[in-house]
Design an enzyme around this catalytic site. Structure first.
Site, mmCIF file in Angstrom:
data_model
loop_
_atom_site.group_PDB
_atom_site.id
_atom_site.type_symbol
_atom_site.label_atom_id
_atom_site.label_comp_id
_atom_site.label_asym_id
_atom_site.label_seq_id
_atom_site.Cartn_x
_atom_site.Cartn_y
_atom_site.Cartn_z
ATOM 1 N N HIS A 59 -4.179 -17.530 -16.014
ATOM 2 C CA HIS A 59 -5.300 -18.243 -15.419
ATOM 3 C C HIS A 59 -4.975 -19.705 -15.130
ATOM 4 O O HIS A 59 -5.681 -20.356 -14.363
ATOM 5 C CB HIS A 59 -6.533 -18.139 -16.314
ATOM 6 C CG HIS A 59 -6.381 -18.772 -17.667
ATOM 7 N ND1 HIS A 59 -5.643 -18.200 -18.664
ATOM 8 C CD2 HIS A 59 -6.861 -19.934 -18.164
ATOM 9 C CE1 HIS A 59 -5.685 -18.973 -19.739
ATOM 10 N NE2 HIS A 59 -6.405 -20.035 -19.462
ATOM 11 N N GLY A 91 -8.304 -7.018 -39.558
ATOM 12 C CA GLY A 91 -7.463 -7.936 -40.314
ATOM 13 C C GLY A 91 -8.240 -9.125 -40.835
ATOM 14 O O GLY A 91 -9.410 -9.328 -40.527
ATOM 15 N N HIS A 127 6.561 -21.611 -32.924
ATOM 16 C CA HIS A 127 6.002 -20.321 -33.337
ATOM 17 C C HIS A 127 7.144 -19.341 -33.549
ATOM 18 O O HIS A 127 8.132 -19.357 -32.815
ATOM 19 C CB HIS A 127 5.053 -19.789 -32.262
ATOM 20 C CG HIS A 127 4.803 -18.313 -32.360
ATOM 21 N ND1 HIS A 127 5.422 -17.386 -31.542
ATOM 22 C CD2 HIS A 127 4.031 -17.596 -33.206
ATOM 23 C CE1 HIS A 127 5.017 -16.166 -31.865
ATOM 24 N NE2 HIS A 127 4.178 -16.262 -32.869
ATOM 25 N N ARG A 136 8.438 -8.605 -37.118
ATOM 26 C CA ARG A 136 7.497 -7.585 -37.590
ATOM 27 C C ARG A 136 8.109 -6.190 -37.478
ATOM 28 O O ARG A 136 9.049 -5.956 -36.716
ATOM 29 C CB ARG A 136 6.194 -7.661 -36.808
ATOM 30 C CG ARG A 136 6.386 -7.470 -35.305
ATOM 31 C CD ARG A 136 5.124 -7.785 -34.513
ATOM 32 N NE ARG A 136 5.343 -7.620 -33.079
ATOM 33 C CZ ARG A 136 5.795 -8.573 -32.289
ATOM 34 N NH1 ARG A 136 6.079 -9.756 -32.775
ATOM 35 N NH2 ARG A 136 5.969 -8.342 -30.999
#
Length: 304
Positions: free
Chosen positions: A175, A259, A106, A110
């Site tokens: 979690h 979006g 990944h 931005r």
């Protein structure tokens, strides 16, 4: 002085560079181009490769959106942004290989700016890249982090350590009490010391993604695997889905700001499963992933 057009131009070129190289490595799959417009303002270009020889699915998305006000996910932690027009742009990608011995990767870079008449604009850069292996290889982890450090080296002695730590903390499934992968870099809210330096750092991160990832792909894309490895890959992909839908800021911002859903959720893997209370066999390669590799490590000083 900020230069939004220069940022936009770089991001568009980066998308083309990455898709061209990944397509070359795959040798079979072709990126489909989907140009889209956002009704509330802006648009983008989603590029998706499916069922390739190397990549089961990969998405590389460029977006540039704007609006009159920000969604709640943005102003909750930054109340000074309320009442400002915004413009957000970036390249975001997730690559899901077919071979379980090739890790998922990944990357995201931005830029964000919020403006209000008679006031100085509020702006910052963000991004990073991280690696999610299904089977661990020290050589891959060391290489990935060496390239991450190279991206940071011109910007301060503590730059890599700071953004590696942020990445380890961000890509963490609370979690599950478990990291998503072996980390890399993560930075946000970067507007110091000035626009030119911050912009240069964002470009360095974007430009180091391919040199960090492609040697790992080439090393393992032809490794033999069977049903056991594929089923484990599908199981581990479940963790990826959990993180993106529960914690990922970009996913939440994109959905809350109206979006494009298809582009936002293109990061999800094409095939995934969950198994109740699955426990890998002790001493297996599957157990080694969580017992050794999915731990916060100083990979630069590991022996390959």
């Amino acid at each position: 002085m900020i230069d939004i057009d220069r940022v936009s131009g770089y991001l568009k070129r980066l998308q083309n560079t990455i898709t061209d190289e990944l397509q070359r490595i795959d040798g079979k799959g072709q990126f489909e181009v989907d140009e889209w417009q956002r009704e509330a303002g802006g648009g983008g270009r989603s590029m998706v490769l499916r069922d390739g020889a190397v990549f089961e699915q990969g998405g590389v998305n460029f977006s540039e959106v704007y609006g009159e006000k920000l969604p709640a996910s943005a102003t909750a932690h930054r109340p000074e942004l309320a009442g400002r027009q915004f413009r957000a742009m970036g390249v975001s990608l997730v690559i899901h290989p077919d071979n379980p011995y090739v890790p998922t990767s990944h990357a995201n870079v931005r830029f964000f700016v919020a403006e209000k008449s008679d006031e100085e604009p509020i702006w910052w850069f963000g991004g990073g890249f991280d690696l999610t292996p299904y089977y661990g290889f020290k050589q891959d982890c060391i290489h990935w982090h060496r390239l991450a450090k190279q991206a940071c080296d011109p910007y301060g002695d503590d730059c890599y350590a700071r953004y590696k730590k942020w990445c380890d903390e961000y890509f963490y499934l609370k979690h599950r009490d478990e990291p998503r992968g072996i980390g890399g870099l993560f930075f946000d809210d970067l507007n110091q010391p000035d626009f030119e330096t911050a912009f240069a750092f964002m470009r360095s991160v974007g430009d180091h993604y391919l040199p960090a990832y492609t040697p790992i792909v080439e090393r393992h894309k032809n490794d033999p695997f069977g049903e056991r490895e594929k089923e484990f890959q599908w199981y581990r992909r479940g963790r990826y889905v959990e993180f993106n839908l529960v914690y990922d800021r970009g996913t939440l911002f994109g959905l809350q700001s109206g979006g494009r859903t298809e582009s936002i959720l293109m990061s999800l893997p094409p095939v995934v499963n969950w198994r109740y209370n699955y426990q890998p066999a002790a001493g297996s390669a599957e157990a080694e992933l969580t017992d050794y590799y999915l731990q916060a490590r100083d990979w630069l000083h590991e022996n390959g």
